[in-house]
Design an enzyme around this catalytic site. Structure first.
Site, short mmCIF file in Angstrom:
data_model
loop_
_atom_site.label_atom_id
_atom_site.label_comp_id
_atom_site.label_asym_id
_atom_site.label_seq_id
_atom_site.Cartn_x
_atom_site.Cartn_y
_atom_site.Cartn_z
N LYS A 83 19.31 73.19 -18.68
CA LYS A 83 20.61 73.21 -17.99
C LYS A 83 21.33 74.51 -18.33
CE LYS A 83 22.98 69.30 -18.07
NZ LYS A 83 23.71 68.17 -18.72
C1 E4P Z 1 25.85 66.18 -16.87
O1 E4P Z 1 24.65 66.22 -17.04
C2 E4P Z 1 26.85 66.05 -17.93
O2 E4P Z 1 26.17 65.77 -19.14
C3 E4P Z 1 27.83 64.94 -17.79
O3 E4P Z 1 27.56 64.11 -16.68
C4 E4P Z 1 29.26 65.35 -17.94
O4 E4P Z 1 30.05 64.21 -17.82
P1 E4P Z 1 31.52 64.09 -18.45
O5 E4P Z 1 32.50 64.69 -17.48
O6 E4P Z 1 31.73 62.61 -18.59
O7 E4P Z 1 31.51 64.79 -19.77
#
Ligand code: E4P
Length: 225
Positions: A83
């Site tokens: 990522k």
């Molecule tokens: C995506 O892969 C992120 O890890 C995640 O969905 C972020 O979510 P949040 O806004 O609850 O931190």
């Protein structure tokens, strides 16, 4: 479609994996920082427990740092997807990693433009943050629908992975839109199995069954022995 869970809790991941419905696990620096383990240990441990990809996010914010971390993450387990944040440096790092055949996509992504640029660089996925957009007063669901529509129109292979999903209502709307993939936090994943009418229906069946005993017994006379 692909359904992922957004957690580094190994016990939960084992339980969820047994349900048979998850296709992989997503992580981010905040989630991993809640554990007592290194990022490497977390990814390796998750990889042992699931049949599917583990998503791991680079921490660096410069191109060479992101590329170095992406290469290392890719070697941590057989099925890792890197990522990369939606920054100018991130797109360059993405281009380099994809050029090396490493699976990588763009996260912390909030617009159709960011998503299209990622797809141009052959991103493995884009992760629009539905909940954070909605928290900020924008329509996170619509942004995600628009990304999916643009990708379908252009025929991009990049997976639209809806992230930061806050509740089952948002998940339902994403399913209705036919979004390629969702990652759900444990609370939303677990709530997805529930419906109050299922509980009510089961209570009725239990009451009606009453003391009829083992459903596997061969005939009613066994109860008298
Ligand atoms: C995506 O892969 C992120 O890890 C995640 O969905 C972020 O979510 P949040 O806004 O609850 O931190």
């Amino acid at each position: 479609m692909h359904l992922y869970v957004d957690t580094a809790d190994l016990d939960l991941i084992e339980t969820y994996a047994r349900s048979g419905v998850i296709d992989g696990v997503t992580t981010n620096p905040s989630i991993v920082a809640e554990t007592e383990y290194t990022y490497h240990e977390v990814v390796a441990s998750i990889a042992e427990r699931i049949d599917g990809p583990v998503f791991a996010q680079v921490i660096a914010d410069d191109v060479s740092g992101m590329v170095e971390q992406g290469r290392a993450y890719d070697a941590w387990a057989p099925d890792v997807i890197v990522k990369i944040p939606a920054t100018t440096a991130g797109y360059e790092a993405l281009d380099r990693l994809r050029g090396e055949g490493i699976r990588a996509g763009v996260t912390v992504l909030f617009s159709v433009s960011q998503a299209v640029l990622a797809a141009k660089n052959d991103a493995t996925f884009v992760a629009p943050y539905v909940g954070r957009l909605t928290d900020a007063g924008e329509d996170g669901l619509q942004v995600t629908r628009d990304i999916q529509a643009a990708f379908d129109a252009y025929g991009f292979d990049t997976e639209v992975l809806a992230a930061s999903v806050r509740n089952t209502q948002q998940a339902r709307e994403l399913y209705r839109a036919g979004v390629d993939a969702l990652t759900l936090p444990p609370s939303v994943f677990e709530a997805s199995f529930d419906h109050h009418k299922t509980d009510e229906g089961l209570a009725g069946f239990r009451d009606d069954w009453g003391d009829r005993g083992d459903p596997l017994r061969a005939d009613a006379s066994e109860d008298q022995r």
